[in-house]
Design a protein around this motif. Structure first.
Motif, PDB file in Angstrom:
ATOM      1  N   ALA A 172      28.719  83.721  38.232  1.00  0.00           N
ATOM      2  CA  ALA A 172      29.249  82.882  38.997  1.00  0.00           C
ATOM      3  C   ALA A 172      29.614  81.135  38.290  1.00  0.00           C
ATOM      4  N   ALA A 173      28.912  80.877  37.063  1.00  0.00           N
ATOM      5  CA  ALA A 173      29.114  79.553  36.149  1.00  0.00           C
ATOM      6  C   ALA A 173      30.557  79.734  35.609  1.00  0.00           C
ATOM      7  N   LYS A 174      30.998  81.083  34.848  1.00  0.00           N
ATOM      8  CA  LYS A 174      31.623  81.267  34.118  1.00  0.00           C
ATOM      9  C   LYS A 174      33.357  80.824  35.484  1.00  0.00           C
ATOM     10  N   ALA A 175      33.771  81.553  36.163  1.00  0.00           N
ATOM     11  CA  ALA A 175      34.103  80.912  37.716  1.00  0.00           C
ATOM     12  C   ALA A 175      33.919  80.226  38.365  1.00  0.00           C
ATOM     13  N   GLY A 176      32.986  78.453  38.171  1.00  0.00           N
ATOM     14  CA  GLY A 176      32.944  77.821  38.532  1.00  0.00           C
ATOM     15  C   GLY A 176      32.504  77.773  39.736  1.00  0.00           C
ATOM     16  N   ARG A 177      32.127  78.483  40.130  1.00  0.00           N
ATOM     17  CA  ARG A 177      31.185  78.587  41.726  1.00  0.00           C
ATOM     18  C   ARG A 177      30.328  77.183  42.594  1.00  0.00           C
ATOM     19  N   GLU A 178      30.055  76.892  43.099  1.00  0.00           N
ATOM     20  CA  GLU A 178      28.773  76.489  43.430  1.00  0.00           C
ATOM     21  C   GLU A 178      27.969  76.535  44.110  1.00  0.00           C
ATOM     22  N   SER A 179      27.144  77.920  43.513  1.00  0.00           N
ATOM     23  CA  SER A 179      25.588  78.442  44.417  1.00  0.00           C
ATOM     24  C   SER A 179      25.449  77.879  45.682  1.00  0.00           C
ATOM     25  N   PRO A 180      25.620  78.485  46.988  1.00  0.00           N
ATOM     26  CA  PRO A 180      24.547  78.089  47.919  1.00  0.00           C
ATOM     27  C   PRO A 180      23.073  77.675  47.752  1.00  0.00           C
ATOM     28  N   ARG A 181      22.474  78.792  46.851  1.00  0.00           N
ATOM     29  CA  ARG A 181      20.954  78.162  46.597  1.00  0.00           C
ATOM     30  C   ARG A 181      20.802  78.334  44.406  1.00  0.00           C
ATOM     31  N   ASP A 182      19.719  78.711  44.493  1.00  0.00           N
ATOM     32  CA  ASP A 182      19.834  79.213  43.152  1.00  0.00           C
ATOM     33  C   ASP A 182      20.553  80.058  42.695  1.00  0.00           C
ATOM     34  N   PRO A 183      21.210  80.245  41.674  1.00  0.00           N
ATOM     35  CA  PRO A 183      21.820  81.572  41.099  1.00  0.00           C
ATOM     36  C   PRO A 183      20.814  82.949  41.645  1.00  0.00           C
ATOM     37  N   ALA A 184      19.692  82.744  40.733  1.00  0.00           N
ATOM     38  CA  ALA A 184      18.780  82.895  40.874  1.00  0.00           C
ATOM     39  C   ALA A 184      18.350  84.562  41.735  1.00  0.00           C
ATOM     40  N   GLU A 185      18.530  82.928  42.758  1.00  0.00           N
ATOM     41  CA  GLU A 185      17.875  83.812  44.525  1.00  0.00           C
ATOM     42  C   GLU A 185      19.572  84.217  44.752  1.00  0.00           C
ATOM     43  N   ILE A 186      20.331  84.075  44.816  1.00  0.00           N
ATOM     44  CA  ILE A 186      21.302  84.941  45.356  1.00  0.00           C
ATOM     45  C   ILE A 186      21.345  86.043  45.074  1.00  0.00           C
ATOM     46  N   ALA A 187      20.699  86.497  43.454  1.00  0.00           N
ATOM     47  CA  ALA A 187      21.216  87.960  43.050  1.00  0.00           C
ATOM     48  C   ALA A 187      20.229  88.415  43.267  1.00  0.00           C
ATOM     49  N   GLN A 188      18.957  87.851  43.273  1.00  0.00           N
ATOM     50  CA  GLN A 188      18.041  88.507  44.265  1.00  0.00           C
ATOM     51  C   GLN A 188      17.916  89.181  45.589  1.00  0.00           C
ATOM     52  N   LEU A 189      18.610  88.031  46.212  1.00  0.00           N
ATOM     53  CA  LEU A 189      18.902  88.618  47.950  1.00  0.00           C
ATOM     54  C   LEU A 189      20.147  89.506  47.951  1.00  0.00           C
ATOM     55  N   TYR A 190      21.413  89.715  46.575  1.00  0.00           N
ATOM     56  CA  TYR A 190      22.286  90.277  46.493  1.00  0.00           C
ATOM     57  C   TYR A 190      21.522  92.611  46.383  1.00  0.00           C
ATOM     58  N   ALA A 191      20.408  91.907  45.029  1.00  0.00           N
ATOM     59  CA  ALA A 191      20.219  93.440  45.535  1.00  0.00           C
ATOM     60  C   ALA A 191      19.513  93.643  46.272  1.00  0.00           C
ATOM     61  N   ALA A 192      18.743  92.442  47.498  1.00  0.00           N
ATOM     62  CA  ALA A 192      18.000  93.215  47.977  1.00  0.00           C
ATOM     63  C   ALA A 192      18.735  93.530  49.578  1.00  0.00           C
ATOM     64  N   TYR A 193      19.904  92.959  49.401  1.00  0.00           N
ATOM     65  CA  TYR A 193      21.073  93.071  50.475  1.00  0.00           C
ATOM     66  C   TYR A 193      21.547  94.734  50.157  1.00  0.00           C
ATOM     67  N   GLU A 194      21.194  95.006  48.899  1.00  0.00           N
ATOM     68  CA  GLU A 194      21.648  96.456  48.959  1.00  0.00           C
ATOM     69  C   GLU A 194      20.701  96.966  48.672  1.00  0.00           C
ATOM     70  N   ASP A 195      19.819  96.968  48.653  1.00  0.00           N
ATOM     71  CA  ASP A 195      18.730  98.094  49.048  1.00  0.00           C
ATOM     72  C   ASP A 195      18.841  98.290  50.291  1.00  0.00           C
ATOM     73  N   VAL A 196      18.655  97.188  51.445  1.00  0.00           N
ATOM     74  CA  VAL A 196      18.688  97.647  52.767  1.00  0.00           C
ATOM     75  C   VAL A 196      19.691  98.560  52.729  1.00  0.00           C
ATOM     76  N   LYS A 197      21.140  98.192  52.578  1.00  0.00           N
ATOM     77  CA  LYS A 197      21.993  98.907  53.123  1.00  0.00           C
ATOM     78  C   LYS A 197      21.544 100.640  52.504  1.00  0.00           C
ATOM     79  N   ARG A 198      21.147 100.908  51.316  1.00  0.00           N
ATOM     80  CA  ARG A 198      21.084 102.190  50.914  1.00  0.00           C
ATOM     81  C   ARG A 198      19.846 102.793  51.687  1.00  0.00           C
ATOM     82  N   GLU A 199      19.164 102.403  51.986  1.00  0.00           N
ATOM     83  CA  GLU A 199      17.844 102.814  53.398  1.00  0.00           C
ATOM     84  C   GLU A 199      18.280 102.270  54.780  1.00  0.00           C
TER      85      GLU A 199
END
Length: 731
Positions: A172-199
């Motif tokens: 996201a930093a390389k692409a110049g994106r302004e994350s709506p929240r802290d990038p670490a939180e976005i990454a955490q939510l993204y990983a959790a989203y994938e877990d929810v789908k898999r479950e």
């Protein structure tokens, strides 16, 4: 409202291949007849690109050069794909597959899932937002509705750019994106989203592409089966291709170069979704033998509208601007664009509604008028103003036409009349098809005169009136058509979401207006802070906002109204100014420093003789042989192991198990199926050869450069008997 043509809705099928070429201009004809090798069509707004590529496919089919079932045409919306199929059918080229990337990939994934993966394919979810909300709850992160939407957009961007959760922050930093929240939180939510789908055993639309790519990369037999089916590819709106879609296209193509791409870098307005014009702009570099055709004859807009559009791009910067096309209007002169300044936004909306009321009263169909704005939030003010002026309107991007309750009920009534019409007293005194449709729909609320005013009653009437008008056009084109034929046409249009024209002014965002056109366009809210939007900070973001306004201008055929308000609310401080993009173009303004961009004129550029495909040329393949008995290998699984299945294996079982455990951890952390990391066969091949360095690891089939870069260090450490922690310490 469909692109670049005023032809009859149901034209006659050409009687020969040569007849398909009639009426094309020299550049369009070049597109239609360039059927071999890579072809790149740079097509400006209103230049008839859909006409050119559909005639290209139809000419190839009618001339016997292309087999219909061997052609795959891909685009980005169901509406565009449906329109393409309709045009091909009208040109006598039925049977050609015209689909979106997702639709084509989903069809292939559903077919090959039992063979490639086994078991039942996970359910495809239509909307992610509830899953994202559940992922946030699992992470104990509170998100409001706007944040949910923004996080969902970040997850979608990550997936189409092939970014896994662990890599989100740097990507996201390389692409110049302004994350709506802290990038670490976005990454955490993204990983959790994938877990929810898999479950829950579900996949999303991006997974459809990711999984199809994974299958085609790892299963050469399936890839070859698809390549045997589709041998000729056409890609529309190529400037909007994401890295993931480009990878899928490359896998479909394989070693071949039978590809035609169509696009316009000046209409790149979806980079926030991962789209990039680089694939279009680099096409000639990747394919030195390509034929490049530039379409610049604008058949849509008057010279006055085209002059403004060209003026907008003349001040542009960046790579896309360097390849801009200078449009040349083919229409008679029309009125100059009208510029209007208002004290506040409600006054601006009332002014637009008042002028629209005058146009409708003078005979301009409401369906030929559009109000275009930067954000959907601006819509409500214009809805109220049009309702107060008793002007019917429709919201683009709202409920789809064929999903409306009154349209579904009308379809059921028409289907019943087609099946049992002989017993329906409504049809006793009617003979022709339009009269039959009017009789049936009169029972659903249609009347010869529209109801007074606006609102839900008027909207229902407009929907039924659109079906009546469609029946009249259908009967005019096919005099012998029956009610059953019309029902079949409606079913096909419903599947393609190819809606008939509804009599109402269109309210739409600039993004959703792309690909459409109207006689009269009102561009509203063209002020600093809205155009460009406040959060556009970088040069690239500002230039995309300019291109968005360019798209809005080029939607107008004849009348263009551009307006802005000095304040948001009545009585507010008049602190706003017109958009900087209008400097030097609207009366009384001073031009900003510009420059003449490259590109410009239309024409044809031939490829370098004797060159084809990507450069450098790939090495010729040599037969794979079993390293135990020397037999030639043809089975993809045996080729990965470099031995026959029944030849003795020297696999290190302990190493194989350690690799499997590592793969499971990688799959969990990245939210991918395990085979997307490495297949069982590839792990067996690694365990048998126990590579000592990257060169040896890269020789193993199934270990490409991308996987070598991502996983190579881990795999070599495991093969060396090291723990991954030890490997990291040594690094």
């Amino acid at each position: 409202m469909t692109a670049a043509t005023h032809s009859t809705l149901f034209p006659q099928v050409p009687d020969s291949a040569d007849a398909v070429l009639e009426g094309l201009d020299p550049e369009q004809r070049e597109v239609a007849t360039a059927l071999h090798g890579p072809v790149c069509v740079l097509a400006g707004a209103g230049t008839g690109k859909t006409r050119a590529i559909t005639h290209r496919i139809a000419y190839g089919v009618r001339a016997g050069i292309l087999h219909p079932s061997s052609v795959l045409a891909v685009t980005f919306t169901n509406r565009a794909a449906g329109e393409m199929r309709g045009r091909l059918r009208q040109l006598g080229a039925g049977g050609v597959q015209a689909r979106t990337f997702h639709s084509a990939a989903l069809r292939q994934l559903q077919y090959f899932w039992p063979k490639a993966i086994g078991g039942a394919m996970p359910r495809l979810v239509d909307r992610k937002i509830q899953l994202v909300a559940d992922a946030a709850a699992a992470c104990r992160i509170r998100l409001d509705r706007g944040e949910l939407r923004d996080v969902t957009a970040e997850i979608e961007w990550s997936k189409v750019t092939q970014t896994v959760p662990a890599d989100y922050a740097p990507a996201a930093a390389k692409a110049g994106r302004e994350s709506p929240r802290d990038p670490a939180e976005i990454a955490q939510l993204y990983a959790a989203y994938e877990d929810v789908k898999r479950e829950r055993s579900v996949i999303d639309f991006e997974d459809v592409l990711l999984l199809t790519v994974a299958v085609l990369q790892d299963r050469h037999d399936i890839a070859e089966q698809i390549r045997a089916q589709y041998q000729h590819f056409v890609v529309d709106e190529y400037q909007d291709v994401s890295p993931l879609q480009q990878r899928l296209l490359e896998l479909w193509l394989g070693e071949r170069d039978s590809l035609c791409v169509v696009g316009d870098a000046s209409q790149t307005i979806y980079s926030f979704t991962g789209a990039t014009p680089d694939h279009l702009l680099d096409f000639r570099t990747r394919h030195p033998g390509a034929t490049v055709v530039k379409l610049v004859r604008d058949y849509r807009s008057t010279p006055q509208v085209v002059h403004l559009a060209n003026g907008l791009l003349a001040q542009a910067r960046g790579r896309a601007a360097d390849h801009r096309l200078e449009l040349v209007s083919q229409r008679a002169a029309g009125p100059e664009p009208v510029y209007a300044e208002y004290t506040d936004e409600p006054a601006e909306a009332e002014g637009a509604a008042r002028r629209i009321r005058e146009l409708v009263d003078s005979g301009v169909p409401a369906s030929e008028i559009a109000v275009l704005f930067r954000t959907n939030a601006q819509s409500e003010t214009y809805e109220q103003a049009l309702a107060d002026a008793a002007v019917p309107y429709q919201l683009r991007g709202a409920e789809r036409f064929f999903d409306r309750p009154e349209v579904r009920k009308a379809g059921i009534a028409l289907r019943g009349a087609a099946r049992f019409g002989g017993n329906d007293s409504l049809l006793d005194d009617v003979v022709d098809l339009p009269s039959q449709v009017r009789a049936v729909l009169s029972g659903e609320g249609w009347t010869t005169q529209p109801p007074a005013g606006s609102g839900a009653v008027r909207e229902r009437w407009e929907s039924l009136a659109a079906l009546v008008n469609l029946a009249q056009d259908f009967a005019a084109a096919r005099p012998a058509a029956t009610l059953a034929d019309l029902v079949a046409e409606l079913d096909e249009r419903a599947n393609a979401q190819h809606a008939p024209t509804v009599q109402g002014v269109t309210l739409a965002s600039l993004h959703s207006a792309k690909g459409l056109e109207w006689d009269v366009v009102f561009l509203v809210g063209v002020a600093e802070g809205m155009m460009p939007i406040t959060y556009a900070k970088t040069d690239e973001q500002i230039e995309e906002e300019r291109r968005l306004l360019y798209v809005g201008v080029t939607r107008a055929r004849e009348h263009l109204h551009v307006s802005w308000a000095l304040s948001r609310s009545p009585g507010g401080r008049p602190s706003r100014r017109p958009s900087r993009f209008l400097d030097g173009l609207r009366p009384g303004s001073t031009a900003t420093a510009g420059r003449t961009a490259a590109g410009g004129a239309g024409g044809i550029e031939r490829g370098i003789p004797g060159t084809r495909g990507s450069a450098p040329k790939r090495a010729q393949r040599v037969p794979a042989r079993c390293r135990v008995c020397g037999r030639t290998l043809t089975d993809p699984g045996e080729m990965k192991l470099m031995r026959c299945d029944d030849c003795p294996s020297d696999m290190n079982e302990g190493l194989y198990e350690r690799l499997r455990e590592w793969r499971a951890d990688q799959a969990r952390s990245s939210g991918q199926p395990a085979f997307c990391v490495f297949t069982d066969r590839t792990l067996m091949a690694i365990a048998e050869s126990a590579p000592e360095d990257e060169r040896e690891l890269a020789r193993i089939p199934g270990v490409g450069m991308r996987k070598l870069t991502r996983y190579g260090a881990d795999v070599l450490a495991i093969c060396a008997g090291q723990s991954l922690a030890e490997s990291t310490d040594q690094d």
